[in-house]
Structure formats: C-alpha cells, structure tokens
Motif scaffolding. Structure first.
Motif, short mmCIF file in Angstrom:
data_model
loop_
_atom_site.label_atom_id
_atom_site.label_comp_id
_atom_site.label_asym_id
_atom_site.label_seq_id
_atom_site.Cartn_x
_atom_site.Cartn_y
_atom_site.Cartn_z
N ARG A 99 -31.62 3.86 2.81
CA ARG A 99 -31.51 4.36 1.58
C ARG A 99 -31.80 3.29 0.79
NH1 ARG A 99 -30.05 9.35 -0.07
NH2 ARG A 99 -28.86 8.36 -1.89
N LEU A 100 -31.18 1.90 0.96
CA LEU A 100 -30.96 0.89 -0.10
C LEU A 100 -31.47 -0.46 1.12
CD1 LEU A 100 -29.80 -0.57 -2.49
CD2 LEU A 100 -27.54 -0.90 -1.48
N PHE A 101 -32.24 -1.29 0.49
CA PHE A 101 -32.79 -2.40 0.95
C PHE A 101 -32.14 -3.60 0.02
CE2 PHE A 101 -35.51 0.76 2.11
CZ PHE A 101 -36.10 0.41 3.45
N MET A 102 -31.63 -4.43 0.47
CA MET A 102 -31.13 -5.78 -0.55
C MET A 102 -31.50 -6.91 0.06
SD MET A 102 -27.41 -4.46 -1.72
CE MET A 102 -26.61 -4.13 -0.08
N ALA A 103 -32.18 -7.91 -0.61
CA ALA A 103 -32.60 -9.22 -0.09
C ALA A 103 -31.71 -10.10 -0.86
CB ALA A 103 -33.88 -9.44 -0.73
N LEU A 104 -30.82 -10.61 0.22
CA LEU A 104 -29.60 -11.28 -0.38
C LEU A 104 -29.76 -13.00 0.18
CD1 LEU A 104 -26.91 -8.67 -0.13
CD2 LEU A 104 -28.52 -9.09 -2.05
N GLY A 105 -30.66 -13.27 0.36
CA GLY A 105 -30.71 -14.76 0.71
C GLY A 105 -29.70 -15.53 1.71
N ALA A 106 -28.78 -16.29 1.18
CA ALA A 106 -27.99 -16.92 2.36
C ALA A 106 -26.54 -16.19 2.43
CB ALA A 106 -27.65 -18.43 1.44
N ALA A 107 -26.62 -15.01 1.96
CA ALA A 107 -25.44 -14.43 1.99
C ALA A 107 -25.02 -14.11 3.47
CB ALA A 107 -25.48 -12.80 1.45
N ILE A 108 -25.78 -13.96 4.41
CA ILE A 108 -25.59 -13.68 5.79
C ILE A 108 -24.91 -15.01 6.39
CG2 ILE A 108 -26.68 -13.18 8.17
CD1 ILE A 108 -28.63 -11.39 6.57
N ASP A 109 -25.60 -16.13 6.27
CA ASP A 109 -25.15 -17.41 6.46
C ASP A 109 -23.70 -17.61 5.95
OD1 ASP A 109 -27.50 -18.15 7.94
OD2 ASP A 109 -28.38 -19.25 5.94
N ILE A 110 -23.34 -17.24 4.91
CA ILE A 110 -21.98 -17.61 4.37
C ILE A 110 -21.13 -16.75 4.73
CG2 ILE A 110 -20.83 -17.16 2.00
CD1 ILE A 110 -23.28 -18.33 0.68
N GLU A 111 -21.41 -15.40 5.41
CA GLU A 111 -20.56 -14.31 5.79
C GLU A 111 -20.35 -14.80 7.16
OE1 GLU A 111 -18.82 -11.87 4.47
OE2 GLU A 111 -19.53 -11.90 2.66
N ALA A 112 -21.15 -15.54 7.91
CA ALA A 112 -20.87 -15.90 9.28
C ALA A 112 -20.12 -17.32 9.27
CB ALA A 112 -22.30 -16.05 10.00
N LYS B 5 -23.75 2.70 6.31
CA LYS B 5 -23.83 1.83 7.64
C LYS B 5 -24.90 0.92 7.40
CE LYS B 5 -23.05 6.18 10.16
NZ LYS B 5 -23.60 7.20 11.13
N ILE B 6 -24.34 -0.37 7.71
CA ILE B 6 -25.22 -1.58 7.13
C ILE B 6 -25.80 -2.34 8.60
CG2 ILE B 6 -25.41 -4.04 6.12
CD1 ILE B 6 -22.75 -3.00 4.62
N PHE B 7 -27.10 -2.49 8.35
CA PHE B 7 -27.82 -3.51 9.43
C PHE B 7 -28.11 -4.97 8.64
CE2 PHE B 7 -31.16 -5.28 11.93
CZ PHE B 7 -31.11 -4.79 12.93
N LEU B 8 -27.76 -5.95 9.23
CA LEU B 8 -28.07 -7.29 8.74
C LEU B 8 -29.39 -7.61 9.69
CD1 LEU B 8 -24.40 -8.95 9.03
CD2 LEU B 8 -25.58 -7.70 7.01
N LEU B 9 -30.31 -8.38 8.83
CA LEU B 9 -31.45 -8.86 9.52
C LEU B 9 -31.36 -10.18 8.80
CD1 LEU B 9 -34.12 -8.69 11.04
CD2 LEU B 9 -35.16 -7.77 8.94
N GLY B 10 -31.50 -11.36 9.62
CA GLY B 10 -31.58 -12.42 9.06
C GLY B 10 -30.90 -13.84 9.66
N SER B 11 -31.24 -15.04 9.12
CA SER B 11 -30.51 -16.37 9.77
C SER B 11 -31.17 -16.75 11.25
CB SER B 11 -29.27 -16.15 9.68
OG SER B 11 -28.66 -17.65 9.71
N ARG B 12 -30.42 -17.65 11.87
CA ARG B 12 -30.80 -18.27 12.91
C ARG B 12 -30.06 -17.57 14.19
NH1 ARG B 12 -29.64 -22.08 9.70
NH2 ARG B 12 -27.62 -22.47 11.03
N ASN B 13 -30.61 -17.39 15.37
CA ASN B 13 -30.23 -16.95 16.60
C ASN B 13 -28.75 -16.62 16.74
OD1 ASN B 13 -30.53 -15.55 19.08
ND2 ASN B 13 -30.01 -17.46 20.07
N GLY B 14 -28.22 -15.70 16.51
CA GLY B 14 -26.74 -15.32 16.55
C GLY B 14 -25.80 -15.13 15.61
N ILE B 15 -26.44 -15.64 14.53
CA ILE B 15 -25.63 -15.84 13.40
C ILE B 15 -25.43 -14.49 12.63
CG2 ILE B 15 -25.66 -16.84 10.88
CD1 ILE B 15 -26.94 -19.53 11.98
N ALA B 16 -26.60 -13.73 12.56
CA ALA B 16 -26.42 -12.27 12.08
C ALA B 16 -25.20 -11.65 12.64
CB ALA B 16 -27.71 -11.56 11.79
#
Length: 250
Positions: A181-194, A98-109
């Motif tokens: 259990r797992l923390f990942m710092a993935l830069g622009a990956a959230i923006d790309i997925e959005a 179960k993943i939580f996304l934290l990042g990017s600008r308003n609404g993008i995550a």
C-alpha cells in the motif's frame, strides 16, 4: 494532503511530521534534498519517477531554510532518517502494518530489521533483503526480490539503495506489488537503523551542516557530489527567485 509548494521542477508537501504520519496510508513517498534537485535537472528518468510520486517532502535543512526566505515556507523538514523511526513507532501497536526493508549492503537490512523489531516490541518489520551491486539492471534478481516481498506478506516497502536508483525501482515495479500500500524511498535510513552509519547530532542538522558531517564520514564517496555537483543548486534557486528558471523537461 496539505498544501504543495513548487521548488524548481518539483512540488513538495508543506506538512508537519505529525500530520504526515496521520494521513500517510498509501501511495509513493520520496524525500527531496539538494542533490536530488540538481539531478532532476538532467536525469529525465529520475524526474519521471519523482513526477509519479504521490508524496514528496523536504529532506534538507539547506533547502528548508532557502525556501523559508521566500513567500513559500514549508511547515517542517522531514528527513528519511527521521520519518522511518517516527513511522514504526506511530504504528507500533497496529498489527495491520507490516514492513519490508530493501537496501544497503549484505546483511545490513537484516540487522536493521532486528533492531527495529526489538525497539518496537513486535515484528513490525516482517522481512529484509540487501540486494547485490547493480541489482536494478538484473531482471532475475528483481524478480526474486518481488517474490520475496510477496511471500513476506508486507504491505509497506522501505527502499534505501541510493538516489535515483531507489526512486526509479519503486516506480518501475510498484504495479507488480499490489499488496504494498505504501512505498517509501528513504536513502540511508536503513543504514542508520542498523547502526552502521551514525546520524549527525541534532544541532548539526539544525545548523544545516549535516552535509558536512556526512562528508567527514564518507569523503571519497561524497566529495564530488557535495562540493562540485550540488553547487549548481544555488544558481538554480537564484534563477527561480528571479523568475527566469525553466523546467528542462517541459
């Protein structure tokens, strides 16, 4: 995990994507690129965060090619924007992830969450939040983020809020999130997925020109980083090759 390779003042994993996905069960993962390596020479808190990571992979074709010229050749380049989709497809049928996304600008995550869940066919991303500018200096917002993550019942946290900030935030608050259990710092990956940032074509990445593609997309933000600050890396790499590099923090 597989063998580690020393590059300047950081150890990186020499591992394939397939092996990483099989073995990546818990810990803290960071993706190392040229810009990070330059910052790691002058930013002690950033260096301390990297030193606390359990998994560091090579996220730069330039870095990968330069390392390949030495006796220490990494198995594969693994970028954050490749790892995130590989990870959620690998676990698409694993209801325990179960993943939580934290990042990017308003609404993008939130948009990234919706697109990922649609592709996977289930709600593998259980919640998302786009923090305010400078949130890492706001204790109240950080406490709110911690509570959001806890309420979501996520056990994997993906953070994409920019270099240094995302890594330091994870290390600072990971003990407050024992459920993760797992923390990942993935830069622009959230923006790309959005879909708000377009990924470079595969051939551009293979030719080690992804930096130029990103510079074309965001010249004001990235011009100084890529054309001035990151040039120091080549001198640092030469010093390591000559055996005269010294870790500034030891």
């Amino acid at each position: 995990m597989n063998n580690k390779i020393h590059i300047l003042n950081i150890n990186v994993l020499s591992i394939s994507m397939d092996s990483l996905l099989t073995e990546l069960d818990e810990g803290v993962l960071f993706t190392l690129n040229v810009d990070h390596l330059v910052k790691l020479q002058k930013d002690k808190p950033f260096y301390n965060a990297y030193a606390a990571a359990t998994h560091v992979v090579v996220d730069s074709q330039i870095l990968f090619l330069l390392m390949s010229l030495t006796e220490h050749t990494p198995v594969e380049k693994i970028s954050g924007s490749d790892l995130l989709p590989a990870y959620y497809y690998h676990h698409r049928n694993n209801e325990n992830i179960k993943i939580f996304l934290l990042g990017s600008r308003n609404g993008i995550a939130q948009k990234a969450m919706d697109r990922i869940n649609e592709k996977v066919g289930r709600n593998i991303v259980v919640a998302a939040y786009s923090p305010s500018l400078g949130f890492d200096t706001k204790d109240e917002e950080c406490r709110e983020i911690i509570q959001r993550i806890k309420k979501s019942e996520a056990n994997v946290l993906v953070v994409g809020v920019g270099p240094s900030k995302q890594e330091q935030w994870i290390i600072k608050y990971k003990d407050a999130l024992p459920e993760i259990r797992l923390f990942m710092a993935l830069g622009a990956a959230i923006d790309i997925e959005a879909g708000v940032v377009k990924r470079a074509p595969r051939w551009v990445s293979t030719m080690a020109l992804e930096w130029a593609y990103r510079l074309y997309q965001e010249p004001k933000r990235l011009r100084r980083r890529y054309l001035i600050e990151d040039m120091a890396f080549f001198w640092l790499a030469l010093k390591q090759k000559l055996g005269i590099y010294r870790n500034p923090w030891r």
